[in-house]
Structure formats: structure tokens, C-alpha cells
Design an enzyme around this catalytic site. Sequence first.
Site: not given
Ligand code: DOR
Length: 444
Positions: A61-63, A93, A178, A231, A302, A306
Amino acid sequence: MYELLLKAGTVVNQGGQARMDVGINEGRVTALGDLAQERADDVIDCTGLHVLPGVIDTQVHFREPGAEHKEDLETGSRAAVMGGVTAVFEMPNTWPATVTGDALSDKVKRAHHRMFCDFAFYVGGTKENLAELPELERLPAAAGVKVFMGSSTGDLLVDDEAVLKNLLGKLGRRAAFHSEDEERLRERLDVRRLDDPSSHPEWRDVRAAMESTERLVRLAYETGAQVHILHVSTAEEMAFLANHKAVASVEVTPQHLTLAGPEIYHEIGTRAQMNPPIRDVRHREELWRGLQSGVVDVLGSDHAPHTLEEKSASYPATPSGMPGVQTLVPVMLDHVNAGRLSIERFVDLTAHGPQRLFGISRKGRLAVGYDADITVVDLNREMLIEDAWMESRSNWTPYHGKKVRGWPIGTIIRGRRVMWDGEIMNSAGGEAVTFQFCQNQGSK
Ligand code: DOR
């Protein structure tokens, strides 16, 4: 005459290893073998090092766009190449979510000249874009469709069985899931204890994972779809999935193989909070058994960054996820050195496996005609993993202070030396990964 020659390393593929030189021209491997007499513009002495097919991380996830304070395509891909990763599949996402062709081409545009590694992007599957998915999943740079069956970070969710079945029936490619049961998660919110992240796996329990995975596999048989379960975190799912390899492929993460509750929650608190959760040693042992017996197809990090500020709120107000793209290789090489998997199996899980599941063109093995994507590692180097080493904007790792044996020394992508011995040496030249079924991708 070669543009780049890697000399005297131990070349590893999923089926074995041998001491060989690797000759590279125009971004491809053009010779393997004894090239001692050959000349080259650039020679890298790999004596004592292992030369692996480039590590492909099929879950990050590179946001970007929308949460660039946590990560962006540039910082995330810097973390990737620093950790020996040559290509990533990035998750949908983001904000906005990657659920349209426009959102996908926006990511591709942002990636060019800013990403250091090669890339593909998942398209989020939803009730609303269902009809367009067959087209969306085949767009250039699309890694396929990703579906959240249980809610996690962001608002992508498909928790209705009829919608899920409809979606599966439309897809031509393997889709990634997921797998946690949303209804059970919602019913059990009260199980969470304020300020106690060790209650996270009690809330998101084995049944939440297992019921969802059983439903998904049943629907895969009913629709003829191929599903990729991201996962996998429970002993029960691993035993179940061993009997359903005809329709389901399996990913595990280094963190589910390395960390264990409840201890890890006492040690690093909400930094260990992710979905699905880090569970106890019984589950970790069965994930290893699944990896060793061949049930597991790929490793994915994964990588879900944050900020520490976000993580310092009181559980359960804290976001789930931890960074991991930069530590996948060293953490797993440490397991190789501990005898838990062979270096060939590591290659199988990080290069050959992704190629086989997703139909990637010209990547996943070191062979003539393939992209010269190479992860050079020193299996004997002992290093301390520290927050200060992290290239991710989030700037921390759940492994801070962990001593490992085995370290990524070099990241070579299509013949370009992008990282060597802890230095990023080249500009951001990442390109879209191509897939075997796609037409008109402009590549040979
Ligand atoms: O812990 C998680 N964080 N699981 C996920 O499925 C999404 C991910 C996120 O995008 O932060």
C-alpha cells in the site's frame, strides 16, 4: 561484449543454484554461464554473493493519491529498492480508490519518473464497478482485481454473497482477496478492549477468517474463478486451503511468520496491529508448516504504513497496518539462515510464484530472454534492522532492534543498478509490469 556483467556469484533459481556469470544487454539477461573471458562496460564482482531473480512484492500500500503523509509512490518505491525488491503490486485502497480506468491511469502517470521499481496496480472490485471489471482487470499495468470481504483501511468492501458471486463469475484473471467475515467483525466490536491491542486477534478471530475463506472457496468452485487469498493468518485456513489448491492460491507475510501474540502487543503495542491480526505461536507454526509443505504460493509484505502519531492514539482508534516492503528480504533471509526455508524456496515464493500466479511476462527467473531484474544478497552479512534505515515516509519498522543474518546488497532492474550497498544509485526508472495475456503493451 555486455553492457553489464555480474561475475562469480551463486545464481539461484527455484529449482537449484550454481556458480555462474550473468551477461546483460538492453535490460535483458543475454547469457548465463562461464563468461570469464568476456568484456563488459560495467562489471560487478559477486564473489561470495547470491544472485537471485528480482524479488516481486505482490502486496503493498503506497497511499498515493490521498494519504501522502503516510507514504507516496516515490518513498514507497525507494523503500522497495533499498530492501532488494524490484517490482511491486500496489493496492487500490487509496483516496480516491482505484476503481475506474481513470484512477488506474492516474496512478500509472504518477508512477512514471517517480517510482524506483517496476509496478502494477490492483483495481478495487465493488458493487458499483462490477460490470466494468472484465475490462478493467485487463488494462495495461493492472495486477488484477482486489476485493475486501472484511473492512480494513479505506472504504472498499464487498460483504454481500450475491454480489461476490456475481463478481467472481465475471473475472478472467485470478483476483486477490482480503478474507475476513464482515458480519462477524461487526457483531464482535465489543470484544475490543480500550488501550489493549492484544485484544485485536480476539476481535478478528479465527472464525472471522475461516468463515470468509470457506465461503470464498465455495464460490470459486461454483463460478470457476481462481482466487488468491492474501495474508493467510490461521492454522485452520492453512489446513483447509491445502485441499483446495485447484481454485485458491495462498500468500503469507513475513510478519505473520516472524511475530507472535500476545507478546508482540506487549512489546510494540499498536505497531503490531494489522488486519488480519498477528496471532499466537500455534498459528505461526502452522503457517510455517504450510510454507514448508508447498501450500503457500507467495510471500507478500502487505506494506501498510501509518505514521507513529496515528499509531499513538488509544486502541482501537489506531489504524491497522505496518510497513514491510524494505524488511521482507532481510527478515526472510534470516529465516533461510535459521534453516526454516531454503534459498531456492525463497526464490520460488518471491519470484517464480508471483510470475506463475499472475502471468507476468519475462520476470520471475534468471534465464536468457528474461528481464535483468536481480536481487543480489549477502547471506552472511549480519545487520541490525533499525528505524533509521527506513526509506518509507512512515519512518519506522516493527523489527527495530532485530539482528538478522542475510542482507540485500544490490537491486538491479532491467539491467540498471538502482541500489548498491545501501545507496540508491540511479534515477526513478520504474516501468509497468507486463502480463502474458495483454496485447499492445509496446514491448517485445
Ligand atoms: O492492516 C492492514 N492495513 N490490513 C489491510 O488489509 C489494509 C492495510 C492498510 O491499508 O492500512
